[in-house]
Motif scaffolding. Sequence first.
Motif, PDB file in Angstrom:
ATOM      1  N   PHE A  23      -3.647   3.518   4.537  1.00 14.50           N
ATOM      2  CA  PHE A  23      -3.878   2.253   4.716  1.00 14.50           C
ATOM      3  C   PHE A  23      -3.984   1.488   5.997  1.00 14.50           C
ATOM      4  O   PHE A  23      -3.221   2.062   6.795  1.00 14.50           O
ATOM      5  CB  PHE A  23      -3.150   1.502   3.471  1.00 14.50           C
ATOM      6  N   LYS A  80      -3.018  -1.216  -9.285  1.00 13.48           N
ATOM      7  CA  LYS A  80      -4.042  -0.644  -8.304  1.00 13.48           C
ATOM      8  C   LYS A  80      -4.934   0.150  -9.210  1.00 13.48           C
ATOM      9  O   LYS A  80      -4.682   0.810 -10.387  1.00 13.48           O
ATOM     10  CB  LYS A  80      -3.026   0.108  -7.528  1.00 13.48           C
ATOM     11  N   GLY A 101       0.794  -1.235   0.172  1.00 12.07           N
ATOM     12  CA  GLY A 101       0.048   0.135   0.080  1.00 12.07           C
ATOM     13  C   GLY A 101       0.819   1.200   0.007  1.00 12.07           C
ATOM     14  O   GLY A 101       0.590   2.313  -0.781  1.00 12.07           O
ATOM     15  N   ILE A 136      -0.683   4.780  -1.373  1.00 11.78           N
ATOM     16  CA  ILE A 136      -1.719   4.954  -0.458  1.00 11.78           C
ATOM     17  C   ILE A 136      -1.671   5.692   0.763  1.00 11.78           C
ATOM     18  O   ILE A 136      -0.410   5.193   1.302  1.00 11.78           O
ATOM     19  CB  ILE A 136      -2.406   3.627  -0.367  1.00 11.78           C
TER      20      ILE A 136
END
Length: 135
Positions: A50, A76, A42, A47
């Motif tokens: 996460f 993703k 992640g 991100i």
Amino acid sequence: MTPLILFYNLSNEKGKKIRLICLKLHIRIKQVDPVDYAKPIGMLAGIKDFPTPQDDASFSSDPKREAFTDEMLVMKDFDGRLLDRFLLEMRRAKIARVALKAVLTPDNITWNSFALHDELQKEHEAMTKEPPSAT
């Protein structure tokens, strides 16, 4: 959100061809270097918030272990349509198959690259294993 693919061990001619497909389909690419294999997927995928990794020994690994050399792709923000189109474009371009592919999920977002690689390797071996003969 702009779709993203994490590239592992694709700094070669095959990787160049896949990059052209990504450019055509407006997919961002991030090359993951071995020094980052112990970081959560992640985090590598950018991100911000996460979940924290679970204490699940089956998906943790020694971050100091030797880097794998298998080609791997992690996607993703791909919907089914984009995934189908991406795979179709790879076939049309006659690009040799990348055996280890995954879509980023809530389950694997906290795993590191080693753990994801190990899981994909097991799945690939199970799928390509020849069934026992009936004789």
